[in-house]
Motif scaffolding. Structure first.
Motif, PDB file in Angstrom:
ATOM      1  N   ASN A 355       0.857  -1.321  -0.208  1.00 16.08           N
ATOM      2  CA  ASN A 355       0.008  -0.268   0.135  1.00 16.08           C
ATOM      3  C   ASN A 355       0.968   1.364  -0.020  1.00 16.08           C
ATOM      4  N   PHE A 356       0.276   2.505   0.177  1.00 19.71           N
ATOM      5  CA  PHE A 356       1.107   3.387   0.147  1.00 19.71           C
ATOM      6  C   PHE A 356       2.119   3.792   1.105  1.00 19.71           C
ATOM      7  N   ARG A 357       2.156   2.761   2.154  1.00 17.33           N
ATOM      8  CA  ARG A 357       3.359   2.768   3.148  1.00 17.33           C
ATOM      9  C   ARG A 357       4.582   2.410   2.240  1.00 17.33           C
ATOM     10  N   ASP A 358       4.251   1.287   1.491  1.00 24.26           N
ATOM     11  CA  ASP A 358       5.288   0.720   0.737  1.00 24.26           C
ATOM     12  C   ASP A 358       5.639   1.718  -0.200  1.00 24.26           C
ATOM     13  N   GLY A 359       4.796   2.365  -0.746  1.00 22.52           N
ATOM     14  CA  GLY A 359       5.217   3.240  -1.766  1.00 22.52           C
ATOM     15  C   GLY A 359       6.041   4.322  -1.339  1.00 22.52           C
ATOM     16  N   VAL A 360       5.856   4.803  -0.094  1.00 22.29           N
ATOM     17  CA  VAL A 360       6.625   5.764   0.485  1.00 22.29           C
ATOM     18  C   VAL A 360       8.169   5.054   0.816  1.00 22.29           C
ATOM     19  N   LYS A 361       8.210   4.155   1.350  1.00 19.43           N
ATOM     20  CA  LYS A 361       9.392   3.439   1.860  1.00 19.43           C
ATOM     21  C   LYS A 361      10.154   3.335   0.590  1.00 19.43           C
ATOM     22  N   CYS A 362       9.788   3.057  -0.662  1.00 16.27           N
ATOM     23  CA  CYS A 362      10.320   2.862  -1.914  1.00 16.27           C
ATOM     24  C   CYS A 362      10.745   4.216  -2.427  1.00 16.27           C
ATOM     25  N   GLN A 363       9.891   5.223  -2.311  1.00 14.50           N
ATOM     26  CA  GLN A 363      10.236   6.602  -2.687  1.00 14.50           C
ATOM     27  C   GLN A 363      11.458   6.983  -1.815  1.00 14.50           C
ATOM     28  N   GLN A 364      11.500   6.650  -0.480  1.00 15.11           N
ATOM     29  CA  GLN A 364      12.795   7.140   0.320  1.00 15.11           C
ATOM     30  C   GLN A 364      13.984   6.402  -0.039  1.00 15.11           C
ATOM     31  N   VAL A 365      14.081   5.463  -0.664  1.00 17.19           N
ATOM     32  CA  VAL A 365      15.414   4.891  -1.086  1.00 17.19           C
ATOM     33  C   VAL A 365      15.641   5.389  -2.403  1.00 17.19           C
ATOM     34  N   LEU A 366      14.745   5.915  -3.164  1.00 16.24           N
ATOM     35  CA  LEU A 366      14.887   6.322  -4.526  1.00 16.24           C
ATOM     36  C   LEU A 366      15.547   7.799  -4.261  1.00 16.24           C
ATOM     37  N   GLU A 367      14.711   8.569  -3.391  1.00 16.15           N
ATOM     38  CA  GLU A 367      15.525   9.643  -3.124  1.00 16.15           C
ATOM     39  C   GLU A 367      16.878   9.748  -2.342  1.00 16.15           C
ATOM     40  N   ALA A 368      17.390   8.915  -1.616  1.00 15.56           N
ATOM     41  CA  ALA A 368      18.252   8.613  -0.877  1.00 15.56           C
ATOM     42  C   ALA A 368      19.434   8.459  -1.868  1.00 15.56           C
ATOM     43  N   VAL A 369      19.223   7.448  -2.839  1.00 19.97           N
ATOM     44  CA  VAL A 369      20.104   7.240  -3.866  1.00 19.97           C
ATOM     45  C   VAL A 369      20.536   8.513  -4.746  1.00 19.97           C
ATOM     46  N   ASP A 370      19.312   9.338  -4.936  1.00 19.58           N
ATOM     47  CA  ASP A 370      19.600  10.397  -5.871  1.00 19.58           C
ATOM     48  C   ASP A 370      20.471  11.547  -5.097  1.00 19.58           C
ATOM     49  N   LEU A 371      20.428  11.563  -3.824  1.00 18.14           N
ATOM     50  CA  LEU A 371      21.026  12.455  -2.878  1.00 18.14           C
ATOM     51  C   LEU A 371      22.420  11.825  -2.820  1.00 18.14           C
ATOM     52  N   SER A 372      22.846  10.574  -2.963  1.00 16.33           N
ATOM     53  CA  SER A 372      24.007   9.997  -2.797  1.00 16.33           C
ATOM     54  C   SER A 372      24.858  10.180  -3.915  1.00 16.33           C
ATOM     55  N   ILE A 373      24.081  10.313  -5.187  1.00  9.36           N
ATOM     56  CA  ILE A 373      24.481  10.651  -6.318  1.00  9.36           C
ATOM     57  C   ILE A 373      25.246  12.027  -6.397  1.00  9.36           C
ATOM     58  N   GLU A 374      24.342  12.783  -6.115  1.00 12.40           N
ATOM     59  CA  GLU A 374      24.637  14.360  -6.108  1.00 12.40           C
ATOM     60  C   GLU A 374      25.845  14.477  -5.109  1.00 12.40           C
ATOM     61  N   LYS A 375      25.787  14.150  -3.927  1.00 16.75           N
ATOM     62  CA  LYS A 375      26.902  14.426  -2.953  1.00 16.75           C
ATOM     63  C   LYS A 375      28.052  13.425  -3.013  1.00 16.75           C
ATOM     64  N   ARG A 376      27.955  12.299  -3.830  1.00 15.71           N
ATOM     65  CA  ARG A 376      29.100  11.570  -3.980  1.00 15.71           C
ATOM     66  C   ARG A 376      29.478  10.786  -2.599  1.00 15.71           C
ATOM     67  N   GLN A 377      28.316  10.380  -2.004  1.00 15.11           N
ATOM     68  CA  GLN A 377      28.777   9.674  -0.560  1.00 15.11           C
ATOM     69  C   GLN A 377      27.613   8.777  -0.245  1.00 15.11           C
ATOM     70  N   TRP A 378      27.907   7.889   0.576  1.00 10.95           N
ATOM     71  CA  TRP A 378      26.750   7.032   1.329  1.00 10.95           C
ATOM     72  C   TRP A 378      25.680   7.958   2.091  1.00 10.95           C
ATOM     73  N   ILE A 379      24.357   7.693   1.777  1.00  9.72           N
ATOM     74  CA  ILE A 379      23.082   8.381   2.592  1.00  9.72           C
ATOM     75  C   ILE A 379      22.407   7.387   3.444  1.00  9.72           C
ATOM     76  N   ARG A 380      22.163   7.781   4.617  1.00  9.81           N
ATOM     77  CA  ARG A 380      21.462   6.766   5.338  1.00  9.81           C
ATOM     78  C   ARG A 380      19.968   6.909   5.157  1.00  9.81           C
ATOM     79  N   ILE A 381      19.011   5.920   4.816  1.00  9.18           N
ATOM     80  CA  ILE A 381      17.821   6.117   4.625  1.00  9.18           C
ATOM     81  C   ILE A 381      16.668   6.899   5.424  1.00  9.18           C
ATOM     82  N   SER A 382      17.383   6.908   6.623  1.00 13.10           N
ATOM     83  CA  SER A 382      16.640   7.673   7.705  1.00 13.10           C
ATOM     84  C   SER A 382      16.975   8.921   7.634  1.00 13.10           C
ATOM     85  N   ASP A 383      17.848   9.245   6.891  1.00 16.44           N
ATOM     86  CA  ASP A 383      18.159  10.823   6.859  1.00 16.44           C
ATOM     87  C   ASP A 383      17.629  11.753   5.767  1.00 16.44           C
ATOM     88  N   VAL A 384      16.507  11.082   4.927  1.00 12.66           N
ATOM     89  CA  VAL A 384      15.918  11.714   3.966  1.00 12.66           C
ATOM     90  C   VAL A 384      14.295  11.779   4.282  1.00 12.66           C
TER      91      VAL A 384
END
Ligand code: SOE
Length: 384
Positions: A355-384
């Motif tokens: 459900n939408f909870r799973d949708g949000v969880k997925c989006q969190q990882v998608l966005e963490a990956v984007d941030l890691s690409i931008e910053k060129r570093q590891w990103i913790r999921i709980s930080d996005v």
């Protein structure tokens, strides 16, 4: 509830997949709540009226807002890029909501969507259909029963090749303002959801991405994964990733690698994963979706090796409702199974999964990956 009366927005690739699921369900799953195909909606009148006739809808509409005013509609299915606007309005009108993936264009929007559907008390579901392949469910069962032991690796790829041709036009999936992202949100989202379903939470990620072809011809026409260029020489910028790869650390200690690309020549739709644990491994490839390759470390040494399990015997999920063993099922059946879950959720008065909870969880990882690409570093999921 005897019937669930459906209004659906969208009538192309996903619209067809969902229509087919609603239509076939009663024939194979006679003992559950059935969908009533009330209205299909799309902006282009000739397209949507033809689709309504072809897919078996009672009526068509060209303005999705009219669906909200009708009290003969319980549930809005929204496979479109306007997920957020439609989902929020539908939930506020007291309709249950199904959205295709990714849930929204941004994590912020997806969080707002979750908040609103929860506040409105409606049911919500998100279209991660690959969870519903019986062979994937078998992998989950082996994991849950501990048959694969401690999990060390999750290795996932979603490989397509429909963009290898530099003259393939700039379809909507290549435009950030409509699609949100490219291969990452379209294909990577499925892998992330499978990872959540099978292994559990991801703790941190680091990624890289590339847009190989920076400009493409303006499309004259597009539908699903096909598009035709216009006659002019005019080109415009591709604003999404062609490929995104990332590494992940799971909360349970497993290591993950993910690759999503539309540039893997020869791979039409290789959605695959491999899991390696202390007691064995499994391999799944969607192009052979009825099979799970299974390896157990405690097999006798002289017969050790991967065995091919065909997930079509009655003991496998959903299989009893289909054909005799070995008579395989396909892509469209994953959508039917998705609707079975939705209808069962109505019967049992609970939220469907995913459900939408799973949708949000997925989006969190998608966005963490984007941030890691931008910053060129590891990103913790709980930080996005
Ligand atoms: C297109 O790349 C696409 O159809 C995705 O949008 C789907 O979600 C995936 O199942 C297959 O590929």
């Amino acid at each position: 509830m005897e019937k669930l009366r459906i209004g659906m927005v969208g009538y192309k690739f996903m619209g067809k997949a969902h229509s087919h699921a609603y239509r076939d369900l009663p024939m194979f799953f006679p003992n559950i709540v059935h969908p009533e195909m009330k209205v299909i909606c799309g902006r282009d009148e000739s397209g949507v009226s033809a689709a309504a006739k072809q897919f078996g809808w009672e009526e068509y509409a060209t303005d999705w807002k009219t669906l909200l005013e009708r009290d003969d509609i319980d549930y809005i299915n929204a496979p479109s890029d306007a997920h957020k606007e439609i989902a929020l309005a539908a939930a506020k009108a007291g309709k249950h909501v199904f959205c295709e993936k990714p849930l929204a264009l941004t994590l912020k929007d997806s969080r707002e969507m979750l908040e609103v559907v929860e506040a409105c008390g409606v049911k919500h579901m998100v279209g991660f259909n690959y969870r519903f392949a019986p062979a994937v469910i078998l992998a989950k069962k082996l994991l849950d029963e501990g048959k694969l032991g401690e999990i060390y690796h999750f290795r996932a790829c979603f490989l397509q090749d429909w963009l290898v041709d530099p003259n393939f036009p700039l379809a909507w999936r290549l435009q950030k303002e409509i699609a949100g992202s490219g291969s990452h949100g379209d294909l990577g989202a499925h892998l992330i959801d499978l990872a959540h379903y099978l292994i559990g939470d991801i703790e941190e990620v680091i990624g890289m991405s590339k847009t190989f072809i920076k400009e493409r011809p303006i499309p004259a026409q597009m539908s699903g994964l096909t598009a035709k260029g216009s006659n002019s020489e005019e080109k415009a910028a591709v604003t999404v990733d062609d490929a995104t790869l990332f590494l992940a650390r799971f909360a349970n200690g497993a290591l993950g690698s993910f690759e999503a690309t539309r540039f893997a020549a020869g791979h039409r739709c290789t959605n695959s994963f491999e899991l390696n644990g202390s007691k064995g491994s499994v391999i799944f490839d969607f192009e052979r979706m009825n099979e799970l390759q299974v390896y157990f470390t405690d097999d006798d040494e002289d017969v050790q090796g991967f065995r091919r399990v065909l997930a079509t015997d009655p003991s496998h999920a959903f299989a009893e409702n289909w054909w005799p063993p070995g008579h395989t099922i396909g892509y469209e059946h994953t959508f039917i199974h998705e609707v079975v879950e939705l209808m069962e959720a109505f019967r049992e008065n609970r939220q469907p999964v995913p459900n939408f909870r799973d949708g949000v969880k997925c989006q969190q990882v998608l966005e963490a990956v984007d941030l890691s690409i931008e910053k060129r570093q590891w990103i913790r999921i709980s930080d996005v």
